[in-house]
Scaffold this motif. Structure first.
Motif, PDB file in Angstrom:
ATOM      1  N   LEU A 117     -43.647   0.008  -6.049  1.00 40.87           N
ATOM      2  CA  LEU A 117     -42.231  -0.091  -6.368  1.00 40.87           C
ATOM      3  C   LEU A 117     -41.927  -1.486  -6.901  1.00 40.87           C
ATOM      4  O   LEU A 117     -42.197  -2.493  -6.232  1.00 40.87           O
ATOM      5  CB  LEU A 117     -41.385   0.177  -5.121  1.00 40.87           C
ATOM      6  N   TYR A 118     -41.375  -1.550  -8.121  1.00 41.21           N
ATOM      7  CA  TYR A 118     -40.850  -2.815  -8.614  1.00 41.21           C
ATOM      8  C   TYR A 118     -39.663  -3.221  -7.746  1.00 41.21           C
ATOM      9  O   TYR A 118     -38.935  -2.377  -7.217  1.00 41.21           O
ATOM     10  CB  TYR A 118     -40.387  -2.693 -10.057  1.00 41.21           C
ATOM     11  N   VAL A 119     -39.441  -4.528  -7.621  1.00 44.98           N
ATOM     12  CA  VAL A 119     -38.337  -5.036  -6.815  1.00 44.98           C
ATOM     13  C   VAL A 119     -37.453  -5.940  -7.668  1.00 44.98           C
ATOM     14  O   VAL A 119     -37.942  -6.842  -8.351  1.00 44.98           O
ATOM     15  CB  VAL A 119     -38.839  -5.829  -5.590  1.00 44.98           C
ATOM     16  N   ILE A 120     -36.158  -5.663  -7.627  1.00 45.43           N
ATOM     17  CA  ILE A 120     -35.143  -6.566  -8.162  1.00 45.43           C
ATOM     18  C   ILE A 120     -34.395  -7.125  -6.959  1.00 45.43           C
ATOM     19  O   ILE A 120     -33.821  -6.367  -6.177  1.00 45.43           O
ATOM     20  CB  ILE A 120     -34.158  -5.836  -9.090  1.00 45.43           C
ATOM     21  N   VAL A 121     -34.420  -8.427  -6.774  1.00 47.58           N
ATOM     22  CA  VAL A 121     -33.699  -9.049  -5.665  1.00 47.58           C
ATOM     23  C   VAL A 121     -32.230  -9.139  -6.051  1.00 47.58           C
ATOM     24  O   VAL A 121     -31.878  -9.764  -7.064  1.00 47.58           O
ATOM     25  CB  VAL A 121     -34.251 -10.445  -5.344  1.00 47.58           C
ATOM     26  N   ASP A 122     -31.382  -8.497  -5.263  1.00 46.63           N
ATOM     27  CA  ASP A 122     -29.948  -8.475  -5.558  1.00 46.63           C
ATOM     28  C   ASP A 122     -29.195  -9.327  -4.560  1.00 46.63           C
ATOM     29  O   ASP A 122     -29.157  -9.017  -3.366  1.00 46.63           O
ATOM     30  CB  ASP A 122     -29.419  -7.038  -5.508  1.00 46.63           C
ATOM     31  N   PHE A 123     -28.595 -10.425  -5.051  1.00 44.81           N
ATOM     32  CA  PHE A 123     -27.701 -11.208  -4.205  1.00 44.81           C
ATOM     33  C   PHE A 123     -26.342 -10.525  -4.214  1.00 44.81           C
ATOM     34  O   PHE A 123     -25.577 -10.634  -5.153  1.00 44.81           O
ATOM     35  CB  PHE A 123     -27.634 -12.662  -4.674  1.00 44.81           C
ATOM     36  N   HIS A 124     -26.086  -9.810  -3.117  1.00 49.59           N
ATOM     37  CA  HIS A 124     -24.951  -8.899  -3.071  1.00 49.59           C
ATOM     38  C   HIS A 124     -23.712  -9.575  -2.503  1.00 49.59           C
ATOM     39  O   HIS A 124     -23.800 -10.452  -1.638  1.00 49.59           O
ATOM     40  CB  HIS A 124     -25.292  -7.677  -2.221  1.00 49.59           C
ATOM     41  N   GLN A 125     -22.573  -9.147  -3.004  1.00 46.37           N
ATOM     42  CA  GLN A 125     -21.293  -9.507  -2.425  1.00 46.37           C
ATOM     43  C   GLN A 125     -20.298  -8.439  -2.820  1.00 46.37           C
ATOM     44  O   GLN A 125     -20.429  -7.800  -3.854  1.00 46.37           O
ATOM     45  CB  GLN A 125     -20.824 -10.880  -2.909  1.00 46.37           C
ATOM     46  N   ASP A 126     -19.295  -8.250  -1.989  1.00 51.72           N
ATOM     47  CA  ASP A 126     -18.110  -7.475  -2.316  1.00 51.72           C
ATOM     48  C   ASP A 126     -16.931  -8.210  -1.702  1.00 51.72           C
ATOM     49  O   ASP A 126     -16.944  -8.533  -0.507  1.00 51.72           O
ATOM     50  CB  ASP A 126     -18.182  -6.061  -1.719  1.00 51.72           C
ATOM     51  N   VAL A 127     -15.933  -8.494  -2.496  1.00 47.94           N
ATOM     52  CA  VAL A 127     -14.724  -9.223  -2.070  1.00 47.94           C
ATOM     53  C   VAL A 127     -15.045 -10.411  -1.156  1.00 47.94           C
ATOM     54  O   VAL A 127     -14.445 -10.611  -0.112  1.00 47.94           O
ATOM     55  CB  VAL A 127     -13.662  -8.280  -1.457  1.00 47.94           C
ATOM     56  N   TRP A 128     -16.029 -11.172  -1.562  1.00 48.45           N
ATOM     57  CA  TRP A 128     -16.418 -12.486  -1.059  1.00 48.45           C
ATOM     58  C   TRP A 128     -17.205 -12.455   0.242  1.00 48.45           C
ATOM     59  O   TRP A 128     -18.321 -12.962   0.301  1.00 48.45           O
ATOM     60  CB  TRP A 128     -15.207 -13.419  -0.899  1.00 48.45           C
ATOM     61  N   SER A 129     -16.649 -11.876   1.345  1.00 48.57           N
ATOM     62  CA  SER A 129     -17.332 -12.013   2.639  1.00 48.57           C
ATOM     63  C   SER A 129     -16.887 -10.917   3.594  1.00 48.57           C
ATOM     64  O   SER A 129     -15.940 -10.180   3.325  1.00 48.57           O
ATOM     65  CB  SER A 129     -17.023 -13.379   3.266  1.00 48.57           C
ATOM     66  N   ARG A 130     -17.559 -10.829   4.726  1.00 48.89           N
ATOM     67  CA  ARG A 130     -17.152  -9.855   5.737  1.00 48.89           C
ATOM     68  C   ARG A 130     -15.751 -10.155   6.261  1.00 48.89           C
ATOM     69  O   ARG A 130     -14.988  -9.235   6.564  1.00 48.89           O
ATOM     70  CB  ARG A 130     -18.153  -9.856   6.893  1.00 48.89           C
ATOM     71  N   ALA A 131     -15.379 -11.416   6.378  1.00 50.28           N
ATOM     72  CA  ALA A 131     -14.063 -11.777   6.910  1.00 50.28           C
ATOM     73  C   ALA A 131     -12.941 -11.518   5.920  1.00 50.28           C
ATOM     74  O   ALA A 131     -11.768 -11.593   6.294  1.00 50.28           O
ATOM     75  CB  ALA A 131     -14.045 -13.245   7.332  1.00 50.28           C
TER      76      ALA A 131
END
Length: 674
Positions: A117-131
């Protein structure tokens, strides 16, 4: 055989042998947004332990990796977009990296290579943070910038499930936290402040310093520091082909006027100008118009009735200090309406003034570790609909990795193949044929972003998919009652999407595979009641079959030409008849075969394959459900793969079918064991 690194060649991915590579994969996984094991949004909490969490175990414990990765390979995927977050790496404080997590993440990457499996490292975020209602950034950044995240809910500065959801209520769906409402955080004060400082602190707040440097330099410096930590760990793994540098980046107020909403903006929910948001952040009760739909006028509501400031005691708002506004007699007054959309006296250009240096820095940071990494780049997903484009100058070997969803399915969590309403335009689409055409148009728009800079680059649809809790999660009850076709409606929706991807020969990574998913409206992917996972532990039962746990497998486990000895021209799969057709221009100078993936979920164990006479030889990999074909000369090659599942299907094939209409064919039949 170990996978090679990939490079870009015009709009294609190419391996070390010179073959075109089509990436078909999945995001791993949706629950990687939250700490392990009990960090999901199905649990109440106030984030007070944010410096003590751990993400070791996301996407799954290491001792479970083989079974999950084998399942993905069995379904035919050749790629994973592997989710990590800035918080997972640097949650404990500035420069305090979680070495145990980095060890774990490296081990997961290494395991993926063992399953080709090829891997693309994804630096994920949605609406900045959990808080702030999502995931991504560590929470000590609020303290560093002068914000008190504990005040966000009371001040209506963020819409967060852990604060808005009544966990004692037996009802899974609640008015206090409507389904798919997390995205409104992009327009609320906490997100606006953090994203604006991240992207444009040097422009808007040049005197705002943290540790002696501008706030933008501080924020981006720590972000790239976390990226480098991962890069150093996976640099020796050739199958890790690059970094998706920042998932669905929010732009805050950058490029917007201070006191008005830009014309053409796609808005539903609270309609918040930057000025109104800044007033809310200062503790001013503020009237806000809230739209129930994109087309409605909406009704006015008062936000921050508690008059709670989100700035820590003694901290001055940096935007006020920079002269954007002032507060007089309890009212906020604009002083510089162009503060967010001008630079050096001219209109600010988001693509070239903001994104271009960010993407350049991203490429420089990861390539100082390994020079041949690809850079997968995304735009603010909402801005794509209003004409946003990539910068004129982009790094070499970059990839357009934007996302596409059928928003009507995603937002309403319903699907009717006969009638669909486009939530952006209000258009009525009747029938699956017209819906497929609409999908092709939408994906074509995303693909067109790849030509925004000089030349042409590959497109990988980094996310697409469907909710599996369609129609109130009716499929879950059907499955529990023993209906093995409970997810056929979901398979139909995915089939239309993959047919559109095939028509445009697009690479893609479907959202998502969550190892901790449950067939439960309250839990889903363990994040904000989203439920898009193609796998659920509630569907495993006692089976040891690799298909166990899969949802709507027939919709996504599809054949494709994963490697082409030349240039792929077309591929088409008809699930009902079980026929897969591939055309490509062969290049015999490439000393490696075309590889066609034929998942067992579609083809079983009995397959007939016909190929035009350009093919000199073939072999069947029964363990991987792959056919390899070596072309002997240049020219157009046609391959047809036909599923046989019943004796009557074999008899019905007969002569004069599409398979037999291929010119100058050489027949060979192969059995592939599932």
């Amino acid at each position: 055989m170990a996978l090679s690194t990939l490079r870009t060649e015009t709009d294609r991915f190419v391996d070390a042998d010179g073959r075109q590579i089509l990436l078909r994969g999945v995001n791993l996984g949706g629950d990687s947004k939250v700490p392990f094991p009990n960090g999901g949004t199905q649990y109440p909490g106030d984030f007070s332990n944010h410096r003590e969490v751990s993400f070791v175990g996301r996407p799954f414990p290491l001792d479970e990796a083989d079974q999950h990765l084998a399942r993905l390979r069995h379904w035919g995927f050749n790629c994973i977009r592997l989710i990590t977050t800035w918080e997972a790496i640097e949650y404990a404080g500035p420069g305090r990296y979680d070495r145990e997590y980095l060890d774990y993440f490296e081990a997961i990457c290494r395991k993926a290579g063992e399953f080709d499996l090829y891997v693309i490292v994804d630096f994920h975020q949605d609406v900045w943070s959990r808080a702030t209602g999502g995931d991504g950034a560590p929470m000590w950044l609020f303290e560093a910038t002068g914000l008190d995240y504990r005040a966000f809910d009371e001040a209506d500065a963020a819409h967060v499930m852990q604060y808005r959801y009544d966990y004692d209520d037996a009802e899974a769906r609640q008015a206090g936290y409507p389904q798919m409402s997390w995205h409104i955080n992009y327009r609320l004060p906490a997100n606006g402040i953090m994203w604006t400082l991240f992207w444009a602190g040097q422009i808007v707040t040049p005197e705002f310093l943290i540790d002696g440097v501008n706030v933008q330099t501080f924020l981006q410096g720590h972000f790239f520091g976390a990226v480098e930590q991962v890069a150093l760990r996976v640099a020796g793994l050739a199958h890790v082909i690059g970094f998706d540098i920042l998932n669905e980046p929010g732009m805050g107020w950058v490029g917007q006027p201070l006191s008005t909403i830009p014309s053409g903006a796609v808005v539903h929910g609270p309609v918040v100008t930057p000025l109104a948001a800044l007033g809310m952040a200062r503790g001013l009760p503020t009237p806000i118009r809230v739209k129930d739909t994109l087309s409605s006028e909406g009704a006015e509501q008062t936000f921050n009735r508690a008059a709670r400031s989100i700035w820590r005691e003694g901290v001055e708002c940096p935007f006020e200090r920079a002269g954007a506004y002032r507060v007089e007699d309890g009212r906020i007054e604009p002083l510089n309406d162009r503060v967010f959309d001008t630079v050096d006296g001219r209109p600010l250009d988001i693509a070239n003034d903001v994104l271009a240096p960010f993407f350049a820095e991203a490429a420089q940071r990861i390539r100082q570790v390994r020079e041949n990494w690809l850079v997968f780049c995304e735009l603010d997903p909402f801005s794509v609909y209003t004409g946003a484009r990539f910068p004129a100058a982009m790094p070499s070997n970059w990839v357009n990795a934007n996302h596409w969803y059928d928003l009507s399915i995603l937002v309403t969590k319903t699907f009717n193949p006969d009638v669909s309403i486009d939530v952006l335009t209000g258009d009525r689409i009747e029938g699956p044929v017209e819906l497929r055409k609409r999908y092709i148009l939408g994906l074509s728009l995303v693909k067109s972003l790849a030509t925004a800079s000089s030349g042409n680059v590959p497109t990988l649809i980094g996310e697409f998919g469907i909710p599996f809790d369609l129609n109130g999660g009716g499929a879950y009850a059907d499955w529990a009652a023993g209906n093995k076709n409970a997810f056929e409606l979901h398979a139909m929706a995915l089939e239309l999407m993959y047919e559109a991807l095939d028509s445009l020969l697009l690479c893609s990574t479907q959202w998502n595979y969550s190892a901790g998913n449950r067939n439960d409206l309250r839990i889903g992917d363990q994040w904000n009641q989203e439920d898009l996972s193609i796998f659920s532990v509630d569907q495993i039962g006692n089976s040891r079959n690799l298909d166990a746990g899969g949802r709507a497998i027939e919709g996504f486990a599809r054949p494709y030409a994963r490697a082409t000895q030349g240039v792929l021209k077309s591929q088409n799969f008809d699930r009902q008849s079980g026929q897969f057709l591939v055309e490509y221009h062969a290049n015999p100078n490439i000393d490696a075969p075309t590889e066609i993936v034929l998942p067992a979920a579609q083809f079983g164990s009995d397959i007939a394959i016909t190929c035009s006479d350009q093919a000199s030889r073939y072999e069947v990999d029964a363990t991987g459900n792959v056919v390899r074909i070596w072309a002997s000369s240049s020219g157009l090659v046609r391959v047809a793969c036909q599923r046989y599942r019943r004796e009557e299907e074999k008899a019905a094939l007969g002569t004069g079918t599409a398979v037999d209409q291929l010119p100058s064919i050489v027949h060979f039949a192969a059995r592939i064991d599932s």
